[in-house]
Design an enzyme around this catalytic site. Structure first.
Site, PDB file in Angstrom:
ATOM      1  N   THR A  31      12.270   8.119  18.737  1.00  0.00           N
ATOM      2  CA  THR A  31      11.730   9.208  17.920  1.00  0.00           C
ATOM      3  C   THR A  31      10.651   9.922  18.725  1.00  0.00           C
ATOM      4  O   THR A  31      10.179   9.427  19.751  1.00  0.00           O
ATOM      5  CB  THR A  31      11.115   8.688  16.608  1.00  0.00           C
ATOM      6  OG1 THR A  31       9.918   7.933  16.923  1.00  0.00           O
ATOM      7  CG2 THR A  31      12.080   7.808  15.845  1.00  0.00           C
ATOM      8  N   ILE A  33       6.212   1.109  21.400  1.00  0.00           N
ATOM      9  CA  ILE A  33       5.219   2.164  21.250  1.00  0.00           C
ATOM     10  C   ILE A  33       5.402   3.156  22.389  1.00  0.00           C
ATOM     11  O   ILE A  33       5.398   2.789  23.564  1.00  0.00           O
ATOM     12  CB  ILE A  33       3.793   1.597  21.252  1.00  0.00           C
ATOM     13  CG1 ILE A  33       3.662   0.486  20.189  1.00  0.00           C
ATOM     14  CG2 ILE A  33       2.798   2.709  20.999  1.00  0.00           C
ATOM     15  CD1 ILE A  33       4.030   0.900  18.785  1.00  0.00           C
ATOM     16  N   LYS A  34       5.578   4.408  22.017  1.00  0.00           N
ATOM     17  CA  LYS A  34       5.868   5.464  22.979  1.00  0.00           C
ATOM     18  C   LYS A  34       4.560   6.101  23.437  1.00  0.00           C
ATOM     19  O   LYS A  34       3.798   6.630  22.630  1.00  0.00           O
ATOM     20  CB  LYS A  34       6.784   6.490  22.320  1.00  0.00           C
ATOM     21  CG  LYS A  34       7.694   7.237  23.248  1.00  0.00           C
ATOM     22  CD  LYS A  34       8.706   8.028  22.427  1.00  0.00           C
ATOM     23  CE  LYS A  34       9.719   8.708  23.294  1.00  0.00           C
ATOM     24  NZ  LYS A  34      10.656   9.520  22.482  1.00  0.00           N
ATOM     25  N   ILE A  35       4.314   6.066  24.747  1.00  0.00           N
ATOM     26  CA  ILE A  35       3.088   6.602  25.336  1.00  0.00           C
ATOM     27  C   ILE A  35       3.475   7.572  26.448  1.00  0.00           C
ATOM     28  O   ILE A  35       4.273   7.221  27.319  1.00  0.00           O
ATOM     29  CB  ILE A  35       2.199   5.477  25.902  1.00  0.00           C
ATOM     30  CG1 ILE A  35       1.816   4.484  24.800  1.00  0.00           C
ATOM     31  CG2 ILE A  35       0.954   6.053  26.563  1.00  0.00           C
ATOM     32  CD1 ILE A  35       1.028   3.278  25.305  1.00  0.00           C
TER      33      ILE A  35
END
Length: 361
Positions: free
Chosen positions: A43, A138-140
């Site tokens: 996402t 977790i998208k960073i």
């Protein structure tokens, strides 16, 4: 056997680049696992901006959040966390079957804090805690300011999807941030076999930018190179990955960070819709696709083996030719990296404005 199954056998996992409450409520996401062999979801702010701004699926929860006097940003994350948690549950069997390699669902930190490592790390911790599922990633973003947060999050046992990678130079920094993080995780006593990471290299956005510049140059030599930069850049990154694996030793039991091909929906309608799929198939990779690209890949049935291994030399020649006709890649990558964050910030702020309006109604 479908084309997606063929990709899986070659070593490329297919993740869906989309998530919405409608997909979850209707059972569509579970159906995609069963019928199209999808093994993960990514996402981003643009995806949630679309999902939460349309239809009525979120109305009941918005009413509850309104009654609780919830701020727009907290409301957005409350709904996003619920969606990601539910999606992790849908993928629980895939997660178990693949020992956590797949069955992953990504949720992104606020793009407005991408240059603030401390705030990014704090939110990564909070999102992992709120989702509370082993399948969450977790998208960073791979901005200079966020690189320390990537290392720190991994060192604390958080699985990370590093996003918005365009250049090889940036990818090398991401690899080092990953290696440092997973080494520190082992030193901190974490079970590194439970930590997974992907590095998301964007493909079609590079072609869109370079193709426009080649069209402006207009020579036959320049025009002949259109549609080649994105695949060549990804293939060069894959060679960097292979070299890193050969030259570095991770802690015992650690999982190597996989390359993930992002932005794989073609932006030029003249290109085959599955171009960024079949030309980037190979071991230890992920391709995250919009559903239209998944369907095009299934329909075309054009998967033709490993198209990554052994392609670095040819890809380097393509980059040299692009430079010879006048493409300044330092300028291109700087622009794409800045625009990548800006586009997500714009989507995020649009979503917050929409949510503020809906909460006030």
């Amino acid at each position: 056997m479908t084309a997606i199954d063929d990709l899986q056998q070659l070593g490329t996992a297919t993740w869906l680049d989309d998530l919405s409450r409608d997909r979850l409520d209707s059972g569509n996401l579970a159906e995609l696992i069963d019928t199209k062999s999808i093994v993960g979801v990514t996402t981003n702010p643009a995806i949630f901006a679309t999902a939460m701004s349309q239809g009525t699926a979120y109305d009941a929860q918005i009413a509850e959040l309104q009654a609780a006097n919830c701020a727009p940003v907290d409301a957005v994350y409350a709904m996003a966390v619920d969606d990601v948690r539910r999606a992790c549950d849908v993928f629980a069997d895939v997660f178990a079957r693949t020992d956590g390699r797949d069955g992953r669902v990504s949720i992104e930190v606020d793009p407005r804090i991408s240059d603030d490592a401390e705030s990014t790390l704090a939110q990564a911790r909070e999102l992992a805690k709120q989702v509370d599922r082993p399948g969450v990633m977790i998208k960073i973003p791979a901005t200079e300011g966020s690189l320390p947060a990537i290392t720190a999050a991994l060192s604390e046992g958080i699985s990370v999807n590093v996003t918005l990678i365009f250049s090889i130079a940036c990818y090398r920094q991401v690899l080092q941030a990953f290696a440092d993080g997973i080494t520190q995780a082992a030193e901190n006593g974490h079970d590194v076999s439970k930590i997974h990471s992907v590095a998301s290299v964007f493909v079609s956005r590079l072609d869109a930018e370079v193709d426009a510049r080649l069209a402006a140059i207009g020579t036959p030599e320049a025009l002949a190179l259109q549609g080649k930069a994105g695949i060549a850049n990804a293939r060069r990154a894959y060679q960097v990955y292979l070299d890193f694996v050969a030259e570095n030793q991770l802690p015992a039991g650690a999982n190597m960070q996989r390359l993930l091909w992002a932005s794989t929906g073609v932006k030029n309608p003249d290109y085959p819709q599955d171009m960024y799929v079949v030309e980037l198939a190979g071991p230890d990779t992920v391709n995250t696709m919009p559903e239209a690209t998944i369907d095009a890949t299934l329909a075309a049935k054009r998967v033709h083996g490993d198209t990554l291994t052994g392609t670095a030399e040819e890809s380097l020649r393509i980059f040299e030719q692009l430079g010879e006709v006048g493409i300044n890649f330092e300028e291109v990558f700087t622009k794409l990296e800045q625009e990548g964050v800006e586009k997500f910030v714009d989507s995020w702020e649009s979503l917050l404005a929409n949510m503020e309006t809906r909460l006030a109604q």
